[in-house]
Design a protein around this motif. Structure first.
Motif, PDB file in Angstrom:
ATOM      1  N   LYS A 149       0.829  -1.209   0.000  1.00  0.00           N
ATOM      2  CA  LYS A 149       0.000   0.000   0.000  1.00  0.00           C
ATOM      3  C   LYS A 149       0.863   1.258   0.000  1.00  0.00           C
ATOM      4  O   LYS A 149       0.607   2.213  -0.730  1.00  0.00           O
ATOM      5  CB  LYS A 149      -0.919  -0.003   1.230  1.00  0.00           C
ATOM      6  N   ASP A 151       2.807   1.515  -3.284  1.00  0.00           N
ATOM      7  CA  ASP A 151       1.897   2.023  -4.311  1.00  0.00           C
ATOM      8  C   ASP A 151       1.728   3.537  -4.180  1.00  0.00           C
ATOM      9  O   ASP A 151       1.749   4.269  -5.184  1.00  0.00           O
ATOM     10  CB  ASP A 151       0.544   1.321  -4.180  1.00  0.00           C
ATOM     11  N   VAL A 174      -2.255  -4.931  -3.304  1.00  0.00           N
ATOM     12  CA  VAL A 174      -2.755  -3.579  -3.506  1.00  0.00           C
ATOM     13  C   VAL A 174      -4.217  -3.679  -3.941  1.00  0.00           C
ATOM     14  O   VAL A 174      -4.556  -4.515  -4.794  1.00  0.00           O
ATOM     15  CB  VAL A 174      -1.949  -2.822  -4.589  1.00  0.00           C
ATOM     16  N   VAL A 191      -7.216  -1.604  -5.722  1.00  0.00           N
ATOM     17  CA  VAL A 191      -7.501  -0.431  -6.545  1.00  0.00           C
ATOM     18  C   VAL A 191      -8.941  -0.520  -7.044  1.00  0.00           C
ATOM     19  O   VAL A 191      -9.283  -1.451  -7.783  1.00  0.00           O
ATOM     20  CB  VAL A 191      -6.527  -0.331  -7.748  1.00  0.00           C
ATOM     21  N   GLU A 210      -8.349   0.134   0.728  1.00  0.00           N
ATOM     22  CA  GLU A 210      -8.273   0.737  -0.600  1.00  0.00           C
ATOM     23  C   GLU A 210      -7.027   1.611  -0.763  1.00  0.00           C
ATOM     24  O   GLU A 210      -6.469   2.116   0.213  1.00  0.00           O
ATOM     25  CB  GLU A 210      -9.519   1.572  -0.880  1.00  0.00           C
ATOM     26  N   ARG A 211      -6.644   1.801  -2.003  1.00  0.00           N
ATOM     27  CA  ARG A 211      -5.461   2.587  -2.347  1.00  0.00           C
ATOM     28  C   ARG A 211      -5.463   3.969  -1.692  1.00  0.00           C
ATOM     29  O   ARG A 211      -4.426   4.448  -1.242  1.00  0.00           O
ATOM     30  CB  ARG A 211      -5.394   2.713  -3.871  1.00  0.00           C
TER      31      ARG A 211
END
Length: 424
Positions: free
Chosen positions: A18, A21, A43, A45, A415-416
């Motif tokens: 995470k 990213d 990850v 997305v 979540e991202r």
């Protein structure tokens, strides 16, 4: 800052993907520098989950050139499965570079892994049986096969055949069935042919990138306390995930590195055997596991869980020269009436503030806790420091006070974009 290192500050599974990213937005090269396909980076997305074992997490950005560097041991079936998965979902791997100096994993490595673990009986390490340790052992014995050898497929085939025949002798001697040498040679020659376009001198590539002003992110697998030298030996991995390993594993020098980000969960987990001072063997531990979905990305194994341990985080700061922390999964603590933070240990009744250098001593320490009231608030929507309740802010302040470096990023969901910047 031309080079940033991201390293796990606990026993792995801290949510490195995470943060990688997030940081990949501002980097051109994202480089995996050690480990193998025994570590999973996940990850999420737009509700879609990407579970990666070898390809660097930055591949999800179009501008990023992903690099598997020389310190990695590469399992080709896993690599191509991952490439196929990503490309089937619209993520191009055309720019992926794999170091010619990286070592390859073969079926005999997995066979040796299983044999060695079985021989340990009740003293199992908890290896993932992926062949990682035996591949690194072959590297140290100077009998390993490197990625660059696939450039000459005839020579590669001869090398694989010779190694397979030699390893079969050991496997049979251990009482196991021999491997099919012809099948291995045929299969790996095809893998080698497919690998050829990705092979590169990544050391030169990365130094040239820095000379041209590019930003480089070095991504570690596993974590500080699984480090072969500095972890809870023998319950460790077979490489050096610490920031020092980033130099050896990438070919970049120490003076190239400006920023070292340590990743920690808001609590602690580990997989497999080994000492764990803050482990919870009660309902609170079960809650951390269930709410935090603490099951291995690669193995599916249930993790062990306990309260955050700031003694080990202080040691991680020392070992890695951490410039900052990113703290993930704070939201998993939302439902607790009380939250505890380990700030010290007691050993044989005496207070100690250091991390023991021996696993048998670490297994004997008792954690000293600071207890906070729980915030009993859903943090998943928090995007600014002021949106955190006072109790959550106090928790983060204690971490900064005990560890001695700032917490810059706080994760509050899967979540991202579920994160906030804590340090103003």
């Amino acid at each position: 800052m031309p080079v940033t290192v991201v390293v796990g500050a606990q026993w792995g599974d801290e949510g490195k993907a995470k943060i990688i990213d997030l940081l990949s937005k501002e980097h051109t090269y994202v480089v995996r520098y050690q480990g193998g396909h025994n570590a999973g980076h996940t990850v999420v997305v737009d509700g879609e989950k990407y579970a990666l074992q070898l390809v660097p997490s930055g591949v999800l950005y179009d501008h990023v050139i992903p690099v598997i560097a020389n310190g990695v041991v590469v399992d080709l079936p896993t690599l191509f499965h991952e490439i196929d998965m990503l490309e089937s979902r619209g993520i191009s791997c055309a720019d992926l570079k794999v170091s010619s100096r990286a070592h390859l994993i073969f079926p005999w490595h997995q066979a040796h892994d299983a044999i060695a673990e079985a021989m340990r009986g009740d003293d199992k390490i908890g290896t993932t049986l992926k062949g990682i340790g035996p591949a690194y052992a072959d590297k140290a014995r100077r009998v390993g096969v490197r990625v660059g050898e696939v450039v000459d497929l005839d020579h590669f085939a001869e090398t694989v055949r010779a190694r397979a025949i030699a390893e079969n002798l050991v496997i049979v001697q251990a009482g196991e069935e021999p491997l099919d040498v012809d099948e291995i040679v045929e299969r790996f020659v095809e893998f080698g042919r497919r690998l050829q376009p990705y092979v590169a001198d990544t050391v030169t590539l990365l130094h040239d990138a820095l000379a041209q002003g590019s930003q480089v992110l070095l991504e570690g697998a596993q974590a500080t306390f699984l480090d072969l030298d500095h972890g809870t030996y023998p319950y460790v991995t077979s490489s050096n995930p610490t920031a020092g390993g980033a130099c050896a594993g990438s070919g970049l020098g120490p003076r190239d590195i400006d920023r070292i980000v340590g990743i920690t969960k808001a609590y602690t987990t580990r997989v497999g055997a080994g000492p764990f001072p803050t482990e919870l063997l009660d309902a609170d531990g079960d809650t951390l596991i269930d709410v935090g979905k603490e099951f291995g990305t690669v193995t599916g194994r249930r993790r062990r869980a306990g309260w955050l341990d700031c003694v080990m985080l202080r040691q991680a700061v020392r070992l890695n020269s951490l410039t900052e922390l990113a703290l993930t999964k704070l939201d998993i603590l939302d439902g607790f009436d009380e939250v505890k933070v380990c700030t010290g240990y007691r050993l044989d009744g005496q207070a100690i503030d250091y991390y023991p250098d021996r696993s048998d001593i670490l297994a004997r320490v008792e954690p000293v806790y600071e207890t906070l009231s729980g915030w009993k608030t859903d943090l998943s929507g928090a995007r600014e420091r002021g949106q955190l309740p006072p109790a959550a802010q106090e928790f983060l302040a204690i971490v900064e006070r005990e560890v001695g470096v700032p917490v810059n990023v706080v994760g509050v969901g899967a979540e991202r974009d579920d994160y906030l910047l804590w340090t103003a």
